[in-house]
Design an enzyme around this catalytic site. Sequence first.
Site, mmCIF file in Angstrom:
data_model
loop_
_atom_site.group_PDB
_atom_site.id
_atom_site.type_symbol
_atom_site.label_atom_id
_atom_site.label_comp_id
_atom_site.label_asym_id
_atom_site.label_seq_id
_atom_site.Cartn_x
_atom_site.Cartn_y
_atom_site.Cartn_z
ATOM 1 N N SER A 225 8.768 12.182 -2.553
ATOM 2 C CA SER A 225 8.271 11.045 -2.544
ATOM 3 C C SER A 225 9.103 9.723 -2.117
ATOM 4 C CB SER A 225 7.905 10.516 -3.992
ATOM 5 O OG SER A 225 8.844 11.259 -5.251
ATOM 6 N N GLY A 226 10.568 10.188 -2.052
ATOM 7 C CA GLY A 226 11.428 9.298 -1.424
ATOM 8 C C GLY A 226 11.142 9.473 0.639
ATOM 9 N N THR B 142 0.728 -1.585 0.299
ATOM 10 C CA THR B 142 0.050 -0.007 0.377
ATOM 11 C C THR B 142 0.619 1.383 -0.251
ATOM 12 O OG1 THR B 142 -0.271 -0.121 2.150
ATOM 13 C CG2 THR B 142 -2.156 -1.104 0.826
ATOM 14 N N GLY B 143 2.111 0.912 -0.051
ATOM 15 C CA GLY B 143 2.848 1.954 -0.173
ATOM 16 C C GLY B 143 3.282 2.763 -0.931
ATOM 17 N N ALA B 144 4.100 4.134 -1.340
ATOM 18 C CA ALA B 144 4.949 4.620 -2.336
ATOM 19 C C ALA B 144 5.118 3.741 -3.220
ATOM 20 C CB ALA B 144 5.555 6.118 -2.550
ATOM 21 N N GLN C 201 16.744 16.467 -3.501
ATOM 22 C CA GLN C 201 15.706 15.104 -4.047
ATOM 23 C C GLN C 201 14.049 15.592 -3.202
ATOM 24 O OE1 GLN C 201 18.862 12.102 -1.408
ATOM 25 N NE2 GLN C 201 17.275 11.535 -1.441
ATOM 26 N N HIS D 126 14.360 12.428 -8.153
ATOM 27 C CA HIS D 126 15.577 13.226 -7.346
ATOM 28 C C HIS D 126 16.616 14.177 -8.307
ATOM 29 C CE1 HIS D 126 14.106 11.307 -3.808
ATOM 30 N NE2 HIS D 126 15.086 10.741 -3.800
ATOM 31 N N CYS E 212 17.897 5.161 -3.729
ATOM 32 C CA CYS E 212 17.317 5.724 -4.779
ATOM 33 C C CYS E 212 18.533 6.795 -5.550
ATOM 34 C CB CYS E 212 15.984 6.525 -4.642
ATOM 35 S SG CYS E 212 15.894 7.555 -3.202
ATOM 36 N N ARG F 241 -3.006 -2.117 9.791
ATOM 37 C CA ARG F 241 -3.844 -1.187 9.434
ATOM 38 C C ARG F 241 -4.310 -1.142 7.656
ATOM 39 N NH1 ARG F 241 0.981 0.990 11.397
ATOM 40 N NH2 ARG F 241 2.388 1.080 9.386
ATOM 41 N N SER F 242 -4.045 -1.797 6.930
ATOM 42 C CA SER F 242 -3.877 -0.980 5.340
ATOM 43 C C SER F 242 -5.039 -2.986 5.499
ATOM 44 C CB SER F 242 -3.017 -1.259 4.533
ATOM 45 O OG SER F 242 -2.905 -0.222 4.854
HETATM 46 P P1 NAP Z 1 4.987 4.184 2.548
HETATM 47 O O1 NAP Z 1 4.842 5.419 1.258
HETATM 48 O O2 NAP Z 1 5.160 4.661 3.391
HETATM 49 O O3 NAP Z 1 4.638 2.680 2.770
HETATM 50 C C1 NAP Z 1 4.850 2.403 3.716
HETATM 51 C C2 NAP Z 1 4.684 0.671 3.305
HETATM 52 O O4 NAP Z 1 4.518 -0.072 4.841
HETATM 53 C C3 NAP Z 1 3.258 1.119 3.887
HETATM 54 O O5 NAP Z 1 3.027 0.292 2.863
HETATM 55 C C4 NAP Z 1 2.721 0.222 5.406
HETATM 56 O O6 NAP Z 1 1.442 -0.541 4.844
HETATM 57 C C5 NAP Z 1 3.854 -0.769 5.010
HETATM 58 N N1 NAP Z 1 4.237 -1.199 6.350
HETATM 59 C C6 NAP Z 1 4.657 -0.335 7.441
HETATM 60 N N2 NAP Z 1 4.819 -1.354 8.362
HETATM 61 C C7 NAP Z 1 4.290 -1.917 8.715
HETATM 62 C C8 NAP Z 1 4.589 -3.400 8.844
HETATM 63 N N3 NAP Z 1 5.020 -3.237 10.266
HETATM 64 N N4 NAP Z 1 4.430 -4.934 8.560
HETATM 65 C C9 NAP Z 1 4.164 -4.949 6.935
HETATM 66 N N5 NAP Z 1 4.177 -3.473 6.545
HETATM 67 C C10 NAP Z 1 4.637 -2.672 6.848
HETATM 68 O O7 NAP Z 1 7.075 4.862 2.810
HETATM 69 P P2 NAP Z 1 7.834 4.098 0.522
HETATM 70 O O8 NAP Z 1 7.261 5.762 0.254
HETATM 71 O O9 NAP Z 1 6.289 2.821 0.446
HETATM 72 O O10 NAP Z 1 8.858 3.720 1.378
HETATM 73 C C11 NAP Z 1 8.889 2.022 1.804
HETATM 74 C C12 NAP Z 1 10.294 1.201 2.173
HETATM 75 O O11 NAP Z 1 10.921 1.693 1.001
HETATM 76 C C13 NAP Z 1 11.074 3.424 3.137
HETATM 77 O O12 NAP Z 1 10.751 2.646 4.705
HETATM 78 C C14 NAP Z 1 12.186 2.318 2.721
HETATM 79 O O13 NAP Z 1 12.896 1.385 3.329
HETATM 80 C C15 NAP Z 1 11.811 2.373 1.374
HETATM 81 N N6 NAP Z 1 12.952 2.732 -0.054
HETATM 82 C C16 NAP Z 1 14.135 2.669 -0.294
HETATM 83 C C17 NAP Z 1 13.754 3.716 -1.161
HETATM 84 C C18 NAP Z 1 15.201 3.322 -2.329
HETATM 85 O O14 NAP Z 1 15.923 4.587 -2.333
HETATM 86 N N7 NAP Z 1 15.213 2.314 -2.946
HETATM 87 C C19 NAP Z 1 12.922 4.218 -1.878
HETATM 88 C C20 NAP Z 1 11.981 4.824 -0.814
HETATM 89 C C21 NAP Z 1 11.338 4.221 -0.038
HETATM 90 P P3 NAP Z 1 0.008 0.440 5.778
HETATM 91 O O15 NAP Z 1 -0.228 0.155 4.630
HETATM 92 O O16 NAP Z 1 -0.329 -0.627 6.553
HETATM 93 O O17 NAP Z 1 0.881 1.476 7.045
HETATM 94 C C1 3JM Z 2 14.450 5.503 2.056
HETATM 95 O O1 3JM Z 2 13.456 1.856 8.205
HETATM 96 C C2 3JM Z 2 13.106 3.093 7.728
HETATM 97 O O2 3JM Z 2 12.199 3.776 8.681
HETATM 98 C C3 3JM Z 2 13.145 3.659 5.898
HETATM 99 C C4 3JM Z 2 13.992 4.734 5.900
HETATM 100 C C5 3JM Z 2 14.239 4.693 5.011
HETATM 101 C C6 3JM Z 2 15.347 3.904 3.402
HETATM 102 C C7 3JM Z 2 16.030 3.402 4.675
HETATM 103 O O3 3JM Z 2 17.113 2.972 5.599
HETATM 104 O O4 3JM Z 2 15.829 1.967 3.275
HETATM 105 C C8 3JM Z 2 13.258 5.409 4.077
HETATM 106 C C9 3JM Z 2 13.108 5.765 2.252
HETATM 107 C C10 3JM Z 2 15.456 4.155 2.511
HETATM 108 C C11 3JM Z 2 16.673 4.302 1.623
HETATM 109 O O5 3JM Z 2 16.243 3.813 0.764
HETATM 110 O O6 3JM Z 2 17.088 3.701 2.338
#
Ligand code: NAP
Ligand code: 3JM
Length: 348
Positions: free
Chosen positions: A162-163, A15-17, A159, A252, A132, A43-44
């Site tokens: 949305s990151g 459900t996340g970005a 940046q 970015h 990213c 939650r979702s």
């Molecule tokens: P987001 O929009 O806040 O979405 C977070 C997602 O994680 C939602 O689907 C949420 O579900 C789920 N979640 C939270 N707590 C959970 C739990 N305890 N068990 C299972 N699912 C859970 O965040 P996002 O931007 O998609 O990013 C998610 C993660 O991807 C980040 O924290 C980061 O580590 C990583 N990320 C990596 C990059 C990259 O550079 N490669 C970029 C962005 C993010 P709910 O809907 O239930 O809250």
């Molecule tokens: C991008 O663990 C967390 O709370 C997520 C923090 C986070 C990260 C990470 O460290 O995995 C938010 C946004 C990243 C990332 O890609 O490194």
Amino acid sequence: MTNDKQYNVAVVGATGAVGQKIIQYLEEKPFQVNNIKLLSSKRSAGTTITFNNKEITVEEATADSFNDIDIAFFSAGGAVTERFAPEAVKSGAIVIDNTSAFRMDENVPLVVPEVNESDLKNHQGIIANPNCSTIQMVAALKPIQDAYGLQRIIVSTYQAVSGAGLDAQNELTNQTKQYLNDEEMTAEILPAGSDKKHYPIAFNALPQIDVFTDNGYTKEELKMINETKKIMHEPELPVAATCVRLPVFTSHSESVYIETKESNVTVEEIRKTLANGSGIIVEDDPSTQTYPTPLSAADKKEVFVGRIRKDLDNNNGFHLWIVSDNLVKGAAWNTVQIAQALVKNELV
Ligand code: NAP
Ligand code: 3JM
């Protein structure tokens, strides 16, 4: 489609970005998906998401979610990966993780397919998707490294919100409305949700992404520095980074200064080398004001490079402007490309 085998996949953080984009790219059939399991927090759980015109009910992720799963995509934060990725591997799944939890683990390949696809063959169940900001930079610099060698990288980033997830995007929207209505802006998430102070991002620039470490660099800056050395297989390469958040929704941008090992390289040679690189599009012509911007790169899978100039003082120095959609090549598309490469190389 690379072969006829069908794969069961799970998306943790569906459900996340990032998760939503992964689902979008899986619909493009990078390989054959048999079953898809969409996982989130409590939650979702119970909400529905459409995949290939079918409504799929989102389930809460638990240790038992991964029986019968071949490939599990994780993007739900580091704590969720630490808790469930080892369980998923125990159940026989290959994990492709978008968080920083395992990126620097020496048993975990950290992969951008255009740069180091061959590292996948050493996987032991978990494969990490880089940060990213790292992905778009190494994707653009790889052809230069191959052709001329690199002896230094200095990067400043610009940046998008949305990151930092869907909540950060909503924060920028709300603060923009507040500012334009002469109301006080409420800041609860950026620069880092877990940190003590929060500053408005609307009409602002925040020189902090993720939290600070003891040496004065933020974690995001250290991710760029350490991940770049690992992916490029150059542990001694000098890399410096300054990471800044801007009120931009998507993509970015990076101002990157490099020094090549080879001397007397011309801008034209760099431009040609980049244009021949995989997944790179050169948009660079000052005479027509041609260069990439966050808006022009949004929703595209490639990495865009412009403003290519030779340094005026250092014969080995060049300046580049590198832009890419942080949720696409920076996260979801790179993750799906990794899965596609695993399928192609029969590693799953
Ligand atoms: P987001 O929009 O806040 O979405 C977070 C997602 O994680 C939602 O689907 C949420 O579900 C789920 N979640 C939270 N707590 C959970 C739990 N305890 N068990 C299972 N699912 C859970 O965040 P996002 O931007 O998609 O990013 C998610 C993660 O991807 C980040 O924290 C980061 O580590 C990583 N990320 C990596 C990059 C990259 O550079 N490669 C970029 C962005 C993010 P709910 O809907 O239930 O809250
Ligand atoms: C991008 O663990 C967390 O709370 C997520 C923090 C986070 C990260 C990470 O460290 O995995 C938010 C946004 C990243 C990332 O890609 O490194």
